[in-house]
Design an enzyme around this catalytic site. Sequence first.
Site, PDB file in Angstrom:
ATOM      1  N   SER A  41      26.065  -9.323   5.034  1.00 26.75           N
ATOM      2  CA  SER A  41      25.423  -9.526   3.729  1.00 26.75           C
ATOM      3  C   SER A  41      23.905  -9.568   3.911  1.00 26.75           C
ATOM      4  O   SER A  41      23.157  -8.946   3.150  1.00 26.75           O
ATOM      5  CB  SER A  41      25.915 -10.834   3.118  1.00 26.75           C
ATOM      6  N   ARG A  52       0.802  -1.228   0.000  1.00 28.95           N
ATOM      7  CA  ARG A  52       0.000   0.000   0.000  1.00 28.95           C
ATOM      8  C   ARG A  52       0.840   1.287   0.000  1.00 28.95           C
ATOM      9  O   ARG A  52       0.348   2.328  -0.388  1.00 28.95           O
ATOM     10  CB  ARG A  52      -0.982   0.003   1.173  1.00 28.95           C
ATOM     11  N   SER A  86     -13.799   8.898  10.861  1.00 24.33           N
ATOM     12  CA  SER A  86     -14.077   7.690  11.614  1.00 24.33           C
ATOM     13  C   SER A  86     -15.155   6.898  10.876  1.00 24.33           C
ATOM     14  O   SER A  86     -16.046   7.485  10.264  1.00 24.33           O
ATOM     15  CB  SER A  86     -14.560   8.093  13.013  1.00 24.33           C
ATOM     16  N   SER A  87     -15.056   5.572  10.946  1.00 21.74           N
ATOM     17  CA  SER A  87     -16.047   4.754  10.232  1.00 21.74           C
ATOM     18  C   SER A  87     -17.418   4.860  10.895  1.00 21.74           C
ATOM     19  O   SER A  87     -18.432   4.509  10.306  1.00 21.74           O
ATOM     20  CB  SER A  87     -15.580   3.302  10.191  1.00 21.74           C
ATOM     21  N   ASP A 135      25.849 -14.825  -5.031  1.00 18.14           N
ATOM     22  CA  ASP A 135      25.282 -13.701  -5.783  1.00 18.14           C
ATOM     23  C   ASP A 135      26.326 -12.901  -6.563  1.00 18.14           C
ATOM     24  O   ASP A 135      26.074 -12.468  -7.687  1.00 18.14           O
ATOM     25  CB  ASP A 135      24.441 -12.803  -4.869  1.00 18.14           C
ATOM     26  N   HIS A 195       5.580  20.234  31.147  1.00 20.32           N
ATOM     27  CA  HIS A 195       4.917  19.170  31.933  1.00 20.32           C
ATOM     28  C   HIS A 195       3.425  19.103  31.638  1.00 20.32           C
ATOM     29  O   HIS A 195       2.645  18.640  32.474  1.00 20.32           O
ATOM     30  CB  HIS A 195       5.141  19.360  33.437  1.00 20.32           C
TER      31      HIS A 195
END
Length: 459
Positions: free
Chosen positions: A338, A15, A293-294, A91, A169
Site C-alpha cells: 500500500s 519546477r 555558464s553563469s 482510505d 574503448h
Amino acid sequence: MTALPPQPLSPLDGRYRQAVLGLGDHLSEAGLNRARVQVEVEWLIYLTSHRMFGSSPLTEAQVESLRALAADFGQPEIDRLAELEATTKHDVKAVEYLVRERLHALGLDSIAELTHFAATSEDINNLSYALTVSAAINEVWLPKLRSVIGELRAQAIEYRDDAMLARTHGQPATPTTMGKELAVFAYRLERVAAQVDRTEYLGKFSGATGTFAAHVVADPDADWPRISREFVTSLGLEWNPLTTQIESHDWQAELYNRVSHANRILHNLATDIWTYISLGYFRQTPEPGATGSSTMPHKVNPIRFENAEANLELSSAVLDSLAATLVTSRLQRDLTDSTTQRNIGVGLGHSLLALDNIQRGLGQIALDRDLLAADLDANWEVLGEAIQTLIRAEVTAGRSQITDPYALLKELTRGKRVDRDGLAEFVAGLDLSQAAKQRLLELTPQTYTGVASALVDYL
Ligand SMILES: O=C(O)C[C@H](Nc1ncnc2c1ncn2[C@@H]1O[C@H](COP(=O)(O)O)[C@@H](O)[C@H]1O)C(=O)O
C-alpha cells in the site's frame, strides 16, 4: 525566519510540474481514489444488473448518476474523502462511505449494503492500480517514449550516410555512420516499447484471502469465480484466479523492470549524445535568451542530456525498488505494498521528465559534418583492419604469399599515426593482386563504413 507556505517536497511537483502533469491525472492520490470510486460503482452496477440478492437493475439515469461520481470526480470529492478518512483512518472505507452518500442522495439506500459487497480493500485497490497504471503507461509514458523513438528514427535517417570515426574503448576504431549509431538506440527502445505494450494488467476480485469465502456464505449457488472473472474483464483487465488477499503484483514487477530497462537504454543514449557533443560532432543550437555558464559567457551546456541522465537514475532506483519489493507479501497479506505503490508515479514521473528532456535536447543539436570528416581524415590507421582482412582473403584464395598479415599491420599501425600517403606506399609494396591493391587504394576512412547506411533500413 518565518515558515514558508506549504511547499511540495518533490521537484516533480515543483519546477518540473509541467512536464509530468499527464501522469498526475492517473497516479496521484486523487487519481487512485477516482479509480476506487469507479470500481466500487461498477461492482454495485454489476450486482444490481444481475439482480443479485433480490436487487433490481438501476435505471439508466441512476447508472449515469452513479458513474458521474467517478467521471466528475474533483475537488469537492477530494475534500470529502479527506474528511471521511480523518475519521475512518482507512482510505478504502472512506471511499465506500463516499459512494454510500451518493446512493443516499439518489434515494438508493435500499442497495446501500451492496456497496463494497464481500470485497476486501485490495479487491478495490488492485483493480484501481491496474486501471490507473495502465492508463498512465498507455496514454502518457509510452506515447512520450514513442515520440522520442520517432525523433531518433528521423535523425537516424537524416544522418544515415554521415561517416563517423567509431570509438571502442574510447579509441579510434572502424568507422560507422552517425545515423546507424542512432538507429541502434531507436531499435533497442522500440523492442522494449513493444514489450511494455504487451503488459498483462492482471486483477483479482476474490475477497479477504482469495477464497470467495464470504461470497459463498452469502450465496452458495452462485459461480463466484465466473462472476469475478466477468467483472474483472469487464473493466478491461485480465483476471488472476489464484491469489492471497492481494493481487501478487508480478505484472507490476515485470512492467517496472521493463521501464527501468528502457531508462537504462535512454541513459546510454543521453551519455553518448553528451560525448558526441563534447567531441564537437553535434553542435548545440543555443536557445535565445538562455545562459550556458553563469561565469563563462561562451558556453552552451548539454543540460538537457545531463538532466535526463540524473532523472533516469532516480526513476530506475524507485522502479527497481518497487519491482523487487512488491512481489513479496507476508502470508496472506502485509500492507507494505500500500505504501510503496503510492510511489509508482514518482518512478514513472522521473522517467517521463527524462524523456521530455531528451526530446528537447534532440531538437537542439545539429551534426557538424566538417568536424566528422576532419576527424576521420586524421585517423587513417583505422584502415589497418581493412588491409589485413583483405590480405587474409587473398592468401586463402591463393593470390598472395604474405605470412601473418595481422602482425604486419600491427607493426605499421599500432599506437602510431599513419597518413594517406604512408598507407598508399605500404599497400603498393604488398604481395597482392592489382585488383586487391586497387580496392585498398580507393578505400578511405570516410568510405570504410561497410553497409552502415543500409542497416538503418532495419529500423
Ligand atoms: O479489507 C481490508 O481492509 C482488509 C485488511 N487489509 C487491508 N487492506 C488494504 N488496506 C488496508 C488494510 N488494512 C488497513 N488498510 C488501510 O491501508 C492504508 C495504508 O496506508 P499507507 O501506509 O499510507 O498506504 C490505511 O488507510 C489503512 O487503514 C485486513 O485486515 O486484512
